[in-house]
Motif scaffolding. Structure first.
Motif, PDB file in Angstrom:
ATOM      1  N   VAL A  92      40.553  41.449  43.328  1.00  0.00           N
ATOM      2  CA  VAL A  92      39.228  42.032  43.555  1.00  0.00           C
ATOM      3  C   VAL A  92      38.597  41.445  44.817  1.00  0.00           C
ATOM      4  CG1 VAL A  92      36.874  42.194  42.652  1.00  0.00           C
ATOM      5  CG2 VAL A  92      38.828  42.610  41.137  1.00  0.00           C
ATOM      6  N   ALA A  93      38.735  40.127  44.994  1.00  0.00           N
ATOM      7  CA  ALA A  93      38.185  39.479  46.186  1.00  0.00           C
ATOM      8  C   ALA A  93      38.850  39.996  47.460  1.00  0.00           C
ATOM      9  CB  ALA A  93      38.343  37.963  46.084  1.00  0.00           C
ATOM     10  N   GLY A  94      40.174  40.151  47.425  1.00  0.00           N
ATOM     11  CA  GLY A  94      40.900  40.643  48.591  1.00  0.00           C
ATOM     12  C   GLY A  94      40.552  42.077  48.922  1.00  0.00           C
ATOM     13  N   ALA A  95      40.413  42.919  47.893  1.00  0.00           N
ATOM     14  CA  ALA A  95      40.049  44.320  48.109  1.00  0.00           C
ATOM     15  C   ALA A  95      38.652  44.429  48.704  1.00  0.00           C
ATOM     16  CB  ALA A  95      40.124  45.091  46.793  1.00  0.00           C
ATOM     17  N   TYR A  96      37.724  43.625  48.197  1.00  0.00           N
ATOM     18  CA  TYR A  96      36.355  43.640  48.732  1.00  0.00           C
ATOM     19  C   TYR A  96      36.342  43.206  50.190  1.00  0.00           C
ATOM     20  CZ  TYR A  96      31.477  42.428  49.495  1.00  0.00           C
ATOM     21  OH  TYR A  96      30.224  42.339  50.020  1.00  0.00           O
ATOM     22  N   LEU A  97      37.123  42.179  50.518  1.00  0.00           N
ATOM     23  CA  LEU A  97      37.188  41.689  51.894  1.00  0.00           C
ATOM     24  C   LEU A  97      37.746  42.755  52.826  1.00  0.00           C
ATOM     25  CD1 LEU A  97      36.966  39.293  53.923  1.00  0.00           C
ATOM     26  CD2 LEU A  97      39.317  38.728  53.319  1.00  0.00           C
TER      27      LEU A  97
END
Length: 254
Positions: A92-97
Motif C-alpha cells: 500500500v505504501a509503495g502504491a501510494y508513493l
C-alpha cells in the motif's frame, strides 16, 4: 473501461501472460517483472499505469495459483502469516508513493541488487548439494520491503522475498508456494490503492490479454514446484532472477 478490444492484438499479451505465470507459479517470481518490462519498454506505458494493470491481473492469477499451491501442500502457514501483514503494509505504501512520485530512479539499484542475489543462488545451486533446511529468521522486514518494491517498481515481491528466504536456507517448494499465496492479498491491496489514486483509467486493454494468459497458466506452476528437485529449483530461480534483473538494469541505463 475497455472499448473495441482487438482480439488479434491481444494474442501477444496472452502469450506473455501465459509464459510469465508459468514461471511465476513454479519459481515464485517474475510475472510482474516480465509483464511490467513489456508494458513499459515496448508499449511505452507509464510506470504507474503499468504497475496498476499488472497488479489487477495478479489479483486473479495469484488467487488461482495460491489455491493450487495450498491443494498441493506447498504452503508453510506459519511463514504465510508472518509475511502477510508486513507485505500488505509495504504494498500500500509503495502504491501510494508511485501515484505521487516517479520511482524510476531507484529501480536500477534495486534490480542490480536482485541480479547479484540471482548469481549467488545460481552458484549455490550448482556448487552445493541440497542441505538441511531451516526456518527463516528475517521474515517481517522482507515482507515490508518486498511489498513496497513490488508496488513502487511494478514487480519485485517474488524476487525480493523468495530469493532472500532461500538464502536463509528455507525449503524451496514451500517457500515458493507460500510467497505465491501471500501475493494474492498483496496484489489486491495494491490494486485498491491504485484505483483510489489513478482511477480505472489506469487499467489498459493489454490487461485483458495478460489476464487471459495468466489464468490459463496459473494452476500449473504448483505442479512444477512440487515435482522439480530442490537443486534444480535453486538453479532456475537464480537464472530467472539474474536474467530479468540484469535486463532491467540494462534497459534503465541503455
Amino acid at each position: 473501461m475497455f472499448e473495441a478490444i482487438d482480439l488479434q492484438g491481444l494474442l501477444p499479451y496472452i502469450a506473455v501472460g501465459l509464459a510469465a505465470q508459468i514461471v511465476d507459479g513454479a519459481l515464485g517470481m517474475a510475472f510482474g517483472v516480465i509483464s511490467s518490462t513489456l508494458l513499459v519498454s515496448v508499449l511505452g506505458v507509464p510506470p504507474a499505469t503499468a504497475s496498476a494493470g499488472v497488479h489487477l491481473v495478479e489479483c486473479f492469477t495469484t488467487g488461482v495459483s495460491g489455491v493450487s499451491h495450498a491443494l498441493h501442500r506447498n504452503v508453510n502457514w506459519k511463514l504465510f502469516f508472518r509475511l502477510l501483514i508486513p507485505g500488505v503494509i509495504g504494498g500500500v505504501a509503495g502504491a501510494y508513493l508511485l501515484t505521487t512520485l516517479d520511482a524510476s530512479l531507484t529501480r536500477p539499484f534495486v534490480m542490480s541488487y536482485l541480479a547479484l542475489i540471482g548469481v549467488y543462488l545460481l552458484w549455490r545451486g550448482i556448487r552445493f548439494p541440497p542441505r538441511a533446511h531451516k526456518e527463516a529468521r528475517i521474515v517481517e522486514p522482507l515482507g515490508l520491503i518486498g511489498g513496497f518494491l513490488d508496488a513502487a517498481g511494478g514487480g519485485g515481491w517474488g524476487p525480493v522475498v523468495t530469493s532472500n528466504l532461500l538464502i536463509q536456507g528455507t525449503q524451496p517448494r514451500t517457500t515458493i508456494g507460500t510467497v505465491n499465496s501471500v501475493e494474492f492479498f498483496l496484489t489486491l491491496s495494491v490494486s485498491i490503492t491504485f484505483i483510489f489514486g489513478l482511477g480505472f483509467a489506469a487499467f489498459t486493454e493489454a490487461v485483458v490479454g495478460l489476464l487471459i494468459g495468466g489464468l490459463i497458466a496459473a494452476p500449473f506452476g504448483a505442479v512444477v514446484a512440487k515435482r522439480v528437485p530442490t537443486k534444480a529449483l535453486l538453479i532456475m530461480v537464480g537464472a530467472v532472477l539474474t536474467v530479468t534483473s540484469a535486463y532491467s538494469v540494462y534497459r534503465n541505463f541503455a
